[in-house]
Design a protein around this motif. Structure first.
Motif, short mmCIF file in Angstrom:
data_model
loop_
_atom_site.label_atom_id
_atom_site.label_comp_id
_atom_site.label_asym_id
_atom_site.label_seq_id
_atom_site.Cartn_x
_atom_site.Cartn_y
_atom_site.Cartn_z
N GLY A 114 0.82 -1.21 0.00
CA GLY A 114 0.00 0.00 0.00
C GLY A 114 0.85 1.26 0.00
N LEU A 115 1.99 1.19 -0.72
CA LEU A 115 2.85 2.38 -0.85
C LEU A 115 2.81 2.85 -2.29
CD1 LEU A 115 5.98 1.45 1.30
CD2 LEU A 115 4.17 3.09 1.85
N SER A 116 2.52 4.12 -2.46
CA SER A 116 2.38 4.69 -3.80
C SER A 116 3.59 5.56 -4.15
CB SER A 116 1.10 5.53 -3.82
OG SER A 116 0.97 6.16 -5.06
N GLY A 117 3.82 5.77 -5.46
CA GLY A 117 4.88 6.69 -5.90
C GLY A 117 5.84 6.05 -6.88
N LEU A 118 6.01 4.73 -6.75
CA LEU A 118 6.98 4.07 -7.64
C LEU A 118 6.29 3.21 -8.70
CD1 LEU A 118 9.71 3.11 -4.99
CD2 LEU A 118 9.90 4.82 -6.81
N GLU A 119 4.99 3.46 -8.91
CA GLU A 119 4.25 2.65 -9.89
C GLU A 119 4.91 2.68 -11.27
OE1 GLU A 119 2.98 4.63 -7.64
OE2 GLU A 119 0.90 4.18 -7.16
N PHE A 120 5.49 3.84 -11.65
CA PHE A 120 6.05 3.95 -13.01
C PHE A 120 7.13 2.90 -13.28
CE2 PHE A 120 10.27 5.85 -12.35
CZ PHE A 120 10.19 6.27 -11.02
N LEU A 121 7.77 2.41 -12.20
CA LEU A 121 8.86 1.44 -12.38
C LEU A 121 8.38 0.08 -12.87
CD1 LEU A 121 11.26 1.99 -9.33
CD2 LEU A 121 11.70 2.54 -11.74
N VAL A 122 7.05 -0.16 -12.80
CA VAL A 122 6.57 -1.52 -13.08
C VAL A 122 6.89 -1.96 -14.51
CG1 VAL A 122 4.19 -1.02 -13.87
CG2 VAL A 122 4.68 -3.11 -12.59
N VAL A 183 24.97 0.49 -5.04
CA VAL A 183 24.72 -0.78 -4.34
C VAL A 183 23.40 -0.79 -3.57
CG1 VAL A 183 27.13 -1.51 -4.16
CG2 VAL A 183 26.17 -0.02 -2.37
N ARG A 184 22.88 0.40 -3.27
CA ARG A 184 21.68 0.48 -2.46
C ARG A 184 21.00 1.83 -2.67
NH1 ARG A 184 20.05 -2.95 1.23
NH2 ARG A 184 18.71 -2.19 2.90
N ALA A 185 19.70 1.89 -2.48
CA ALA A 185 19.02 3.18 -2.66
C ALA A 185 17.82 3.27 -1.73
CB ALA A 185 18.58 3.33 -4.11
N ARG A 186 17.48 4.50 -1.35
CA ARG A 186 16.30 4.73 -0.49
C ARG A 186 15.33 5.64 -1.22
NH1 ARG A 186 15.69 3.81 5.28
NH2 ARG A 186 14.02 5.09 6.11
N PHE A 187 14.05 5.29 -1.15
CA PHE A 187 13.02 6.04 -1.88
C PHE A 187 11.91 6.50 -0.94
CE2 PHE A 187 14.93 3.20 -5.00
CZ PHE A 187 15.11 4.03 -6.10
N GLN A 188 11.34 7.64 -1.30
CA GLN A 188 10.19 8.20 -0.57
C GLN A 188 8.90 7.76 -1.27
OE1 GLN A 188 10.25 10.55 2.27
NE2 GLN A 188 8.20 9.63 2.25
N CYS A 189 8.00 7.15 -0.51
CA CYS A 189 6.68 6.79 -1.07
C CYS A 189 5.61 7.49 -0.23
CB CYS A 189 6.46 5.28 -1.00
SG CYS A 189 7.69 4.35 -1.91
N GLU A 190 4.36 7.24 -0.64
CA GLU A 190 3.23 7.79 0.13
C GLU A 190 2.26 6.66 0.41
OE1 GLU A 190 1.73 10.28 -2.87
OE2 GLU A 190 3.57 11.48 -2.78
N PRO A 191 1.53 6.77 1.52
CA PRO A 191 0.55 5.71 1.77
C PRO A 191 -0.57 5.77 0.74
CG PRO A 191 0.40 7.45 3.44
CD PRO A 191 1.55 7.80 2.56
#
Ligand SMILES: Cc1cc2nc3c(=O)[nH]c(=O)nc-3n(C[C@H](O)[C@H](O)[C@H](O)COP(=O)(O)OP(=O)(O)OC[C@H]3O[C@@H](n4cnc5c(N)ncnc54)[C@H](O)[C@@H]3O)c2cc1C
Length: 298
Positions: A114-122, A183-191
């Motif tokens: 239930g985290l939104s924001g990265l849908e485009f990556l699909v 090697v690693r990454a952090r992303f901001q999503c929204e509920p």
């Protein structure tokens, strides 16, 4: 076997010698790499970097979905991040992801959470490392919009945590050099509502099936869009849709995609791409720039 390959450090991951790079890329073309190394985890990668034979070229690849490996192959060591780099973890509305995780897995996992924001990556068939390096994007969204930081190693094993600003992320661009490894990454999503996000993901995937040759042997968009223009339109106007050279073809479905229709060579694909560039230059004056990364020897 050449000498330097006998002095590779002992690692927990796997070395493959004379590894056929066609097996590692979406185009299914390309010669062999002297060595393909799949480190198991960060510690393993660091062991390799700190103890590798000096002066041996090192390259990193992801899922090979934006990559044309030339027929002469790649000298040196090609690194492809192994399983230990495929983790996806959640902390509140932020996620932390290994650079070897597939974009689609990340988008789907976020959907389930239930985290939104990265849908485009699909619909981007690469890894998170490739997405950061290329600032992958579609549907008006880009990796940089959601990236908080990326952990980047240089070949001496020094780790730096870099923000999108420090990476100078712009349209399909970062300042990452070929000798830097994400090697690693952090992303901001929204509920968000999980069912709605999953539905959106399925719609995006279905739309792609219609508009792109997603099941073909391709490398995605071949050329960058010139400012204010679409590369595919310029290619279409130059009469290149469906153009063939050997078994290499400009896709009928999406003419900024090149296809390996059967058993073409990397040379055929690159030559076809150059022919397209020339025709576009003549018809519209635009000098198309390759987005696909071409790697290795002719
Ligand atoms: C059918 C199809 C559809 C596509 N659609 C899109 C789209 O909508 N939007 C889009 O932006 N792209 C699209 N692409 C292109 C491609 O999927 C993206 O550029 C993707 O981000 C590349 O990731 P990769 O892991 O496959 O990288 P690769 O193709 O393996 O490598 C690309 C570049 O990234 C570098 N790289 C890879 N991993 C790392 C790492 N860990 N650290 C540092 N550098 C690294 C490589 O050295 C190379 O320079 C599409 C491709 C295909 C085949």
């Amino acid at each position: 076997m050449t000498d330097w390959r006998q002095s590779l450090p002992t690692v927990r991951g796997r070395y493959s010698f004379d590894a056929v790079m066609a097996d590692q890329t979406w185009f299914r073309v390309g010669g062999a790499a002297d060595v393909l190394f799949k480190p198991i985890d960060l510690g393993d990668l660091l062991t390799f970097l700190k103890n590798r034979p000096a002066d041996i070229p090192v390259h990193v690849v992801g899922a090979g979905s934006n990559l044309l490996v030339r027929d002469g192959g790649i000298r040196g060591v090609v690194i492809r991040l192994g399983r230990g780099f495929a983790t996806v973890e959640r902390e509140g509305n932020e996620i932390e992801v290994g650079a070897g995780a597939l974009d689609r897995t990340v988008a789907m996992t976020c959907g389930e959470w239930g985290l939104s924001g990265l849908e485009f990556l699909v619909g981007v068939p690469g890894t998170i490392g490739g997405a950061v390096k290329m600032n992958a994007g579609c549907y008006g969204a880009e990796t940089k919009d959601r990236l908080i930081w990326a952990d980047v190693l240089d070949l001496s094993g020094k780790l730096q945590r870099l923000t999108p600003g420090e990476l100078e992320m712009a349209y399909r661009h970062t300042n990452l050099q070929p000798d830097q490894i994400v090697v690693r990454a952090r992303f901001q999503c929204e509920p968000g509502n999980s069912d709605e996000i999953m539905q959106r993901l399925n719609t995006l995937l279905a739309e792609r099936e219609v508009s792109q040759p997603v099941r073909g042997r391709t490398g995605g968009s071949t050329f960058r869009n010139p400012e204010g223009h679409s590369a595919w339109k310029l290619i279409d106007e130059a009469g290149c849709r469906g153009l063939m050279l050997g078994q290499a073809q400009v896709s009928e479905k999406h003419c900024n995609f090149l296809l390996n229709t059967d058993a073409c060579t990397a040379g055929d694909l690159e030559e076809l791409g150059e022919a397209v560039r020339q025709r576009v230059k003549v018809t519209s004056g635009y000098d198309l720039q390759w987005e696909i990364i071409r790697l290795g020897q002719l």
